[in-house]
Design a protein around this motif. Structure first.
Motif, short mmCIF file in Angstrom:
data_model
loop_
_atom_site.label_atom_id
_atom_site.label_comp_id
_atom_site.label_asym_id
_atom_site.label_seq_id
_atom_site.Cartn_x
_atom_site.Cartn_y
_atom_site.Cartn_z
N GLU A 166 -0.30 21.43 13.51
CA GLU A 166 -0.94 21.01 14.24
C GLU A 166 0.74 19.46 15.20
N ALA A 167 0.77 19.14 16.50
CA ALA A 167 1.31 18.43 16.12
C ALA A 167 0.89 16.42 15.95
N LYS A 168 0.05 16.55 14.61
CA LYS A 168 -0.16 14.68 14.45
C LYS A 168 -0.02 15.00 13.10
N MET A 169 0.47 13.44 12.25
CA MET A 169 0.39 13.63 11.42
C MET A 169 -0.55 12.37 10.92
N GLN A 170 -1.27 12.44 9.09
CA GLN A 170 -2.24 11.81 8.39
C GLN A 170 -1.76 10.96 7.87
N ALA A 171 -1.87 9.52 7.87
CA ALA A 171 -1.94 8.44 6.93
C ALA A 171 -2.85 7.71 5.97
N THR A 172 -2.59 8.00 4.75
CA THR A 172 -3.76 7.16 3.51
C THR A 172 -2.95 5.65 2.91
N GLY A 173 -3.56 5.05 4.21
CA GLY A 173 -2.89 3.41 3.93
C GLY A 173 -3.20 2.52 3.12
N THR A 174 -2.81 1.85 1.94
CA THR A 174 -4.06 1.20 0.80
C THR A 174 -2.92 0.05 1.10
N PHE A 175 -4.10 -0.62 0.86
CA PHE A 175 -4.00 -2.21 1.34
C PHE A 175 -4.52 -3.13 -0.26
N GLN A 176 -4.03 -4.38 -0.33
CA GLN A 176 -3.80 -5.33 -1.55
C GLN A 176 -4.33 -6.51 -0.56
N GLN A 223 -2.26 -0.89 11.24
CA GLN A 223 -3.05 -2.33 10.91
C GLN A 223 -4.36 -2.69 11.34
N ALA A 224 -4.62 -1.71 12.92
CA ALA A 224 -5.98 -2.18 13.22
C ALA A 224 -7.14 -2.38 12.19
N GLN A 225 -6.62 -1.15 11.19
CA GLN A 225 -7.98 -0.91 10.27
C GLN A 225 -7.72 -2.16 8.70
N ARG A 226 -6.80 -2.93 8.40
CA ARG A 226 -6.10 -4.23 7.58
C ARG A 226 -7.24 -5.15 8.03
N PRO A 227 -8.12 -5.53 6.58
CA PRO A 227 -8.79 -6.30 6.40
C PRO A 227 -8.26 -7.42 6.13
N GLU A 228 -9.09 -8.84 5.89
CA GLU A 228 -8.82 -10.01 6.46
C GLU A 228 -7.85 -10.84 5.19
N GLY A 229 -6.83 -11.07 4.71
CA GLY A 229 -6.80 -11.63 2.99
C GLY A 229 -5.83 -9.82 2.91
N PHE A 230 -5.29 -9.15 2.85
CA PHE A 230 -5.29 -7.48 2.67
C PHE A 230 -3.88 -7.44 3.01
N ASP A 231 -2.40 -7.00 2.81
CA ASP A 231 -1.09 -5.73 3.05
C ASP A 231 -1.55 -4.90 2.99
N LEU A 232 -0.67 -4.16 4.50
CA LEU A 232 -0.76 -3.01 3.55
C LEU A 232 0.58 -2.48 2.54
N VAL A 233 0.05 -2.36 1.88
CA VAL A 233 1.23 -1.64 0.58
C VAL A 233 1.58 -0.97 0.16
N CYS A 234 1.05 0.52 0.43
CA CYS A 234 1.37 1.61 0.50
C CYS A 234 0.88 2.57 1.81
N SER A 235 1.55 3.44 2.24
CA SER A 235 0.99 4.52 3.82
C SER A 235 1.45 6.00 3.83
N PRO A 236 2.21 6.63 2.58
CA PRO A 236 2.55 8.07 2.76
C PRO A 236 1.58 8.84 3.98
N VAL A 237 2.61 9.65 4.72
CA VAL A 237 2.31 10.49 6.06
C VAL A 237 2.62 11.48 5.50
N ARG A 238 1.69 12.85 6.31
CA ARG A 238 2.05 13.79 6.37
C ARG A 238 1.65 14.30 7.57
N MET A 239 2.75 15.98 7.91
CA MET A 239 1.88 16.41 8.78
C MET A 239 1.25 17.02 8.99
N LEU A 240 0.48 17.80 10.11
CA LEU A 240 -1.08 18.18 9.53
C LEU A 240 -0.77 19.19 9.79
N LYS A 241 -0.96 20.73 9.27
CA LYS A 241 -0.83 21.88 9.36
C LYS A 241 -0.63 22.49 10.78
#
Length: 91
Positions: A49-59, A29-47
């Motif tokens: 590590e106790a962390k996860m990575q997501a690639t957010g797509t904004f339209q 949400q902090a990365q969301r450009p003005e006028g855009f909505d988050l439409v997809c954000s698949p998440v995967r666990m990092l091998k």
């Protein structure tokens, strides 16, 4: 006579790494450009590590305009490059 609503079809992406889904969503949400909505954000666990990575797509969701024409073909011809037609109505 036909009228159509059109808007820009621009998209943007951002990658974030977090320790929880809440952390990932907050960062996206902090990365969301003005006028855009988050439409997809698949998440995967990092091998390993106790962390996860997501690639957010904004339209882009703002910039809606209305165009008018006598036929569907004429309406389609008026849609600028990089825009999409949302709806059509007759009047």
């Amino acid at each position: 006579m036909l009228a159509a609503l059109i808007r820009p079809s621009e998209t943007s992406t951002a990658e974030v790494v977090g320790t929880s889904l809440e952390d990932v969503m907050t960062q996206l949400q902090a990365q969301r450009p003005e006028g855009f909505d988050l439409v997809c954000s698949p998440v995967r666990m990092l091998k390993g590590e106790a962390k996860m990575q997501a690639t957010g797509t904004f339209q882009r969701m703002d910039g809606i305009r209305e165009i008018e024409a006598d036929s569907m073909a004429a309406l389609e011809a008026q849609v600028p490059e990089g825009w999409q037609m949302l709806s059509v109505r007759s009047f």
